[in-house]
Design an enzyme around this catalytic site. Structure first.
Site, PDB file in Angstrom:
ATOM      1  N   PHE A 210      23.498   1.343 -21.805  1.00  0.00           N
ATOM      2  CA  PHE A 210      22.842   2.151 -22.835  1.00  0.00           C
ATOM      3  C   PHE A 210      23.894   3.059 -23.448  1.00  0.00           C
ATOM      4  O   PHE A 210      24.556   3.823 -22.736  1.00  0.00           O
ATOM      5  CB  PHE A 210      21.707   2.998 -22.253  1.00  0.00           C
ATOM      6  CG  PHE A 210      20.998   3.836 -23.289  1.00  0.00           C
ATOM      7  CD1 PHE A 210      19.867   3.352 -23.924  1.00  0.00           C
ATOM      8  CD2 PHE A 210      21.467   5.085 -23.643  1.00  0.00           C
ATOM      9  CE1 PHE A 210      19.218   4.105 -24.903  1.00  0.00           C
ATOM     10  CE2 PHE A 210      20.838   5.850 -24.614  1.00  0.00           C
ATOM     11  CZ  PHE A 210      19.707   5.362 -25.245  1.00  0.00           C
ATOM     12  N   LYS A 350      25.347  15.592 -23.459  1.00  0.00           N
ATOM     13  CA  LYS A 350      24.397  16.046 -22.446  1.00  0.00           C
ATOM     14  C   LYS A 350      24.851  17.324 -21.744  1.00  0.00           C
ATOM     15  O   LYS A 350      24.878  18.372 -22.364  1.00  0.00           O
ATOM     16  CB  LYS A 350      24.071  14.906 -21.489  1.00  0.00           C
ATOM     17  CG  LYS A 350      23.239  13.798 -22.169  1.00  0.00           C
ATOM     18  CD  LYS A 350      22.653  12.842 -21.184  1.00  0.00           C
ATOM     19  CE  LYS A 350      21.823  11.763 -21.879  1.00  0.00           C
ATOM     20  NZ  LYS A 350      20.537  12.265 -22.395  1.00  0.00           N
TER      21      LYS A 350
END
Length: 493
Positions: A210, A350
């Site tokens: 991903f 993130k």
């Protein structure tokens, strides 16, 4: 022994940080008053969350919304929802909260009047950066730059970090092919989406990977069909990622055979696409396939992959969007590989709060506006990252993550033995852990039961539960979770 493995950047010796102590002034010793345990008042979602979801659904699609959060009431490892339910959070906004909720070091940044201008005025960084941007980047991102990567470009999120990393690789590859910058013919043909200006190049990715949901990244994303369906994709090669048995040190021979099989496929794909006139300019890989199911490979796999990339003239892009910033117990997960030559590009976002990518000097764009958008990141996020890195260093959070990870993984392994009809394949590095559940329905039921007992978790892959706590997650928090998870498993039919 795992407890003594420490980060080159943060824990070995101060010199490895390449900083002066003035770069990280001590903050006041304000403490976040964290809650002691979960406290549930309603099932989740409760009535307030349900009402808010109905309102949101009137203006946008919101089926994925689980519940609404009261972030002002949340503290440390505990997330509070709109109905006052207090839950220990092992998902942390999809692996993106480094120091838990309302950490005093970050609140202090916002309360400092000297930072007001940074928060009020968002600049177009590529053309009109603030005068302190070099200092901000030097005292944050460059302090933790992966070995051998001296260049860094900030971006807004993980997907645009990967997307622009792909572009940088394509620029680098084409300059190698033609021995210099773009010609007049290249420029003219690119405006018509034709060769040679729009070259037929490719990025090799892995099944289960991903890398984001933008168009280029989607062609490298292979974790769930719902991410990709109805979206046109590039004809780019896809190689198998090793499907290993856990724990890795108990199945070394068969895992090595599986990794060799996958690497043979990588080389076959590179050669096949070269023959088709669509050469592989770069290989993108995650240190641990996160969304795809927390799939691991050995350091030897990645060392050999690095060798294949070098052999065939491809850039190796290491996607550390989810694994970066300490979750595995080292600042960068690829540090575990002990590479002779570093990745050519390392992308991040993130827990780093800002997106972006580090890269080798030779991948530096050769002209203005080649890697560009209006904002190219946000100085406020770099400012907050500065504080995050100081706390990581001062509080020895990577060591703490290693200790908490040992307790968490040991506990998951024990529960796996106790509930062998439900759980298998407990695995992880640091607190970046996962366990496989017998089937998807059971996995969904376990996640729902955990939520209603005060634990926020998420699934990944086909039937795994992943753990993504903050860096302030301790052995005590791990034991609180394991106690609750044990009770949920005991009630599972």
């Amino acid at each position: 022994m795992a407890l003594r493995i420490i980060s080159r950047h943060l824990l070995q010796k101060p010199a490895a940080w390449r900083y002066s102590t003035a770069a990280f002034p001590s903050s006041p010793q304000a403490k976040c008053q964290e809650y002691e345990r979960p406290l549930m008042k309603t099932t989740v979602p409760g009535p307030k969350s349900q009402a808010l979801k109905r309102e949101l659904s009137a203006i946008q699609h919101s089926d994925a919304v689980k519940f609404f959060c009261d972030f002002s009431a949340s503290r440390g490892n505990y997330l509070v929802d709109a109905d006052g339910n207090r839950m220990i959070d092992l998902l942390t906004q999809i692996s993106s909260i480094p120091l838990g909720y309302n950490h005093p070091a970050l609140i202090e940044i916002l309360q400092d009047p000297e930072n007001m201008s940074t928060f009020v005025n968002r600049p177009a960084l590529g053309i009109l950066p603030p005068l302190d941007i070099v200092r901000l980047i030097s005292e944050s991102l460059l302090l933790v730059a992966p070995r051998g990567l001296r260049q860094v470009q900030t971006m807004a999120c993980g997907a645009c970090s990967n997307e622009n990393a792909f572009k940088a690789v394509f620029f680098w590859y084409r300059n190698k092919q033609r021995g210099g910058s773009a010609s007049h013919e290249d420029l003219e043909s690119s405006m018509l989406n034709q060769m040679p200006g729009s070259p037929d190049l490719s990025i090799l990715s892995f099944n289960g990977g991903f890398h984001g949901r933008t168009l280029g990244c989607l062609s490298c994303t292979h974790s769930k069909a719902i991410h990709k369906v109805d979206v046109p994709a590039f004809d780019w090669p896809i190689a198998p990622f090793p499907h290993l048995r856990y724990p890795l040190d108990e199945f070394t021979a068969e895992n090595a055979h599986e990794e060799s099989r996958c690497l043979e496929q990588v080389e076959e794909q590179i050669e096949a696409y070269s023959r088709r006139g669509r050469p592989v300019a770069g290989i993108v890989v995650e240190p641990i396939q996160a969304e795809g199911g927390d799939n691991h490979a050995s350091p030897d796999f990645f060392r050999r992959l690095r060798g294949l990339a070098t052999k065939h003239g491809c850039a190796l892009i290491c996607d550390e969007v989810q694994t970066g910033c300490g979750a595995t117990g080292r600042f960068w997960a690829h540090e575990y590989w002990n590479l002779d030559s570093p990745p050519d590009v390392v992308t991040f976002s993130k827990k780093m709060l800002t997106g972006g990518f580090f890269f080798k000097d030779e991948l530096r764009p050769d002209a203005s506006y080649r890697i560009f958008n209006t904002w190219m990141g946000d100085p406020t996020k770099v400012l907050l990252l500065h504080a995050v890195l100081r706390v990581i260093r001062e509080k020895h959070l990577l060591e703490g993550t290693q200790r908490a990870g040992v307790v968490l993984l040991r506990g998951l392994t024990q529960l796996q033995e106790q509930y062998s009809n439900l759980l298998s394949e407990a695995r992880g590095q640091g607190t970046f852990c996962a366990v496989t559940v017998r089937d998807q329905k059971t996995c969904d039921n376990l996640l729902t039961s955990c939520l209603n007992k005060g634990v926020v978790l998420s699934g990944c892959g086909e039937r795994s539960i992943r753990f993504r706590p903050a860096l302030i997650f301790t052995e005590q928090h791990a034991n609180i979770f394991l106690e609750i998870f044990d009770s949920v498993l005991a009630e599972c039919k």
